[in-house]
Design a protein around this motif. Structure first.
Motif, mmCIF file in Angstrom:
data_model
loop_
_atom_site.group_PDB
_atom_site.id
_atom_site.type_symbol
_atom_site.label_atom_id
_atom_site.label_comp_id
_atom_site.label_asym_id
_atom_site.label_seq_id
_atom_site.Cartn_x
_atom_site.Cartn_y
_atom_site.Cartn_z
ATOM 1 N N VAL A 187 27.182 57.522 35.473
ATOM 2 C CA VAL A 187 27.655 58.854 35.120
ATOM 3 C C VAL A 187 26.872 59.339 33.915
ATOM 4 O O VAL A 187 26.954 58.752 32.831
ATOM 5 N N VAL A 188 26.113 60.404 34.096
ATOM 6 C CA VAL A 188 25.359 60.995 32.993
ATOM 7 C C VAL A 188 26.173 62.163 32.455
ATOM 8 O O VAL A 188 26.310 63.192 33.108
ATOM 9 N N GLY A 189 26.736 61.997 31.277
ATOM 10 C CA GLY A 189 27.570 63.030 30.676
ATOM 11 C C GLY A 189 28.967 62.517 30.409
ATOM 12 O O GLY A 189 29.613 61.951 31.305
ATOM 13 N N GLY A 190 29.422 62.708 29.177
ATOM 14 C CA GLY A 190 30.742 62.221 28.788
ATOM 15 C C GLY A 190 31.729 63.320 28.501
ATOM 16 O O GLY A 190 32.645 63.153 27.697
ATOM 17 N N GLY A 191 31.562 64.465 29.169
ATOM 18 C CA GLY A 191 32.541 65.539 29.064
ATOM 19 C C GLY A 191 33.690 65.323 30.028
ATOM 20 O O GLY A 191 33.878 64.224 30.565
#
Length: 488
Positions: free
Chosen positions: A194-198
């Motif tokens: 998963v690219v992105g921690g929003g």
């Protein structure tokens, strides 16, 4: 091209000249609300849609994502209470979870939404829309046919947003998942990167790890959920790590490649990580590129700028409106629907000659997305917030006080779950002594949020809010404890 007539007693649409009072481009939840609101005021409305009626929320966002999350959450809730955990003798039935998810997405069939639109007296036009002039929209149907529709009063653009892929070497060729693929996948990936921690990234990390996938989260910032209070991101990270998710912060993705069933992500420090699928959840962009906005002197790639009546700025005549994600004001379903209700009412009022003078302005102005924006990340634990963080409030020039309390110390939380944990924070305008922001982290935190939203929107003085006595023993007792801790 199929133009379905209106069954309700509206001013008739001229099916020979294809003229309506209002044209709504986009039949997602935002467009549906604009159309319904204008139609209820007696205007003839045509809704133009190139994909599924019901839009992103119904098929690829809110509904399927929360369906994926709910079943593991229910099992975890049972396991958190002694006496109930003994009854949980198996694991989550993945096939059943996916089948339930498919049901909430209506099997990606919009027949039910189409029936709703027809019952509302709306004309549905299938095809891709493009503005060709003032109150004129050309629609190209799936079969290549074309028709030009005109509006007597207004055109409303409700085309939403789409995932934006960052310009990373090899990413586009690696067949990445976006949120659409992540919420509609028919199998559990062996190892999801998963690219992105929003919000999208952490929700999908929560869902797929609970369904059996090994998950790695790659985030450039120094914490997850960077738009929230820092403590909220830390607690979500701790929970993900506890369940086996590999969370890597302050990392830069420099290159991606896919070889068969393996995706390799190269990082800025020279290391790499491999997985079976890659989800990119790094942001959104408006779906405005093919609308013909350049014909009106507007940018075809930027969010549409509106005033609080949802009238598009830079276009003469007050005939072009926009609501929802394509405005960039608040990329949330409930806020898009809120803007849509304002938009539909404004169109109806102006069509009837009401120019929205001061007496009517309070109803016909979308102001909630300026200072009272409620949102929930359906992670485990949930994160619910409204208004600015403490840091954002200070940056805006507010003289800020804040107060925090551990939700796990509330009797109602202890009853809800053994070893209950959670955290709450209020952000207070010290000069006016009113609440401007709130964050809750913990089980069912989203259900605590609306009380905070009402307090923020109503600008309820803390001295008065103290008299809103929470029932005992509920988790809402945290309100009393927060105010007591503040000194009331």
């Amino acid at each position: 091209m199929d133009l379905k007539p209106h069954p309700r007693d509206h001013p008739p649409a001229d099916l020979d000249t294809h003229e309506f009072d209002v044209l709504v481009v986009g039949a997602g939840s935002t467009g549906e609300n604009v159309a319904s609101r204008a139609g209820a005021a007696g205007l003839s409305v045509a809704v133009i849609e190139s994909e599924l009626v019901g839009g992103e929320c119904s098929y690829w966002a809110c509904m399927p994502s929360k369906a994926l999350l709910r079943s593991p959450e229910a099992v975890a809730a049972a396991r958190s209470v002694d006496g109930a955990r003994q009854a949980v003798t198996g694991s989550v039935d993945v096939a059943a979870v996916l089948q339930r998810r498919d049901g909430f997405a209506s099997g990606w069939d919009d027949g039910g939404q189409v029936s709703w639109a027809e019952g509302q007296g709306l004309a549905l036009v299938r095809g891709a829309a493009r503005l060709t002039g003032e109150r004129a929209v050309e629609v190209r149907g799936p079969d290549g046919s074309q028709v030009t529709l005109t509006a007597r009063h207004a055109v409303a653009l409700c085309t939403g947003s789409e995932a934006a892929l960052p310009p990373i070497d090899g990413l586009a060729e690696a067949e990445p998942w976006t949120a659409r693929a992540a919420t509609s996948a028919q199998r559990v990936p062996d190892h999801l990167l998963v690219v992105g921690g929003g919000v999208v990234g952490v929700e999908m990390a929560t869902a797929w790890s609970a369904l059996g996938s090994r998950v790695t989260v790659l985030e450039m910032a120094d914490r997850l959920l960077s738009g929230n209070e820092a403590e909220a991101g830390r607690r979500v990270q701790a929970a993900l790590v506890e369940r086996g998710v590999d969370v890597r912060l302050t990392v830069e993705v420099t290159r991606v490649r896919r070889e068969g069933g393996t995706v390799t992500v190269e990082l800025g420090d020279g290391s790499s990580v491999t997985g079976s699928e890659i989800l990119v959840a790094t942001g959104r962009r408006p779906r405005t590129g093919d609308l013909g906005l350049e014909q009106l002197g507007l940018s075809a790639s930027d969010y549409l700028q509106t005033d609080d009546s949802m009238t598009v700025q830079g276009v003469d005549g007050n005939w072009l409106y926009a609501a929802g994600d394509c405005t960039g004001r608040a990329l949330l379903t409930h806020m898009g629907k809120y803007q849509a209700r304002v938009c539909g009412d404004v169109i109806a009022a102006r069509a009837g000659g009401n120019q929205l003078h001061t007496a009517a302005w309070s109803k016909h102005a979308a102001t909630a997305d300026h200072a009272a924006l409620p949102q929930v990340a359906f992670t485990d634990p949930q994160v619910a917030s409204v208004g600015p963080t403490e840091a954002a409030a200070k940056d805006a020039g507010t003289n800020v006080d804040s107060v925090e309390f551990e939700i796990g110390d509330i009797a109602g939380a202890a009853l809800f779950a053994d070893d209950a944990a959670g955290w709450a924070k209020l952000v207070i305008d010290a000069d006016r002594q009113v609440l401007v922001g709130a964050t809750f982290v913990g089980p069912q935190a989203g259900e605590l949020l609306h009380a905070a939203t009402i307090a923020v929107v109503g600008e309820v003085p803390l001295s008065r809010l103290w008299h809103a006595v929470p029932s005992y023993p509920t988790i809402s007792e945290v309100w009393l404890r927060l105010l007591e801790t503040y000194g009331l």
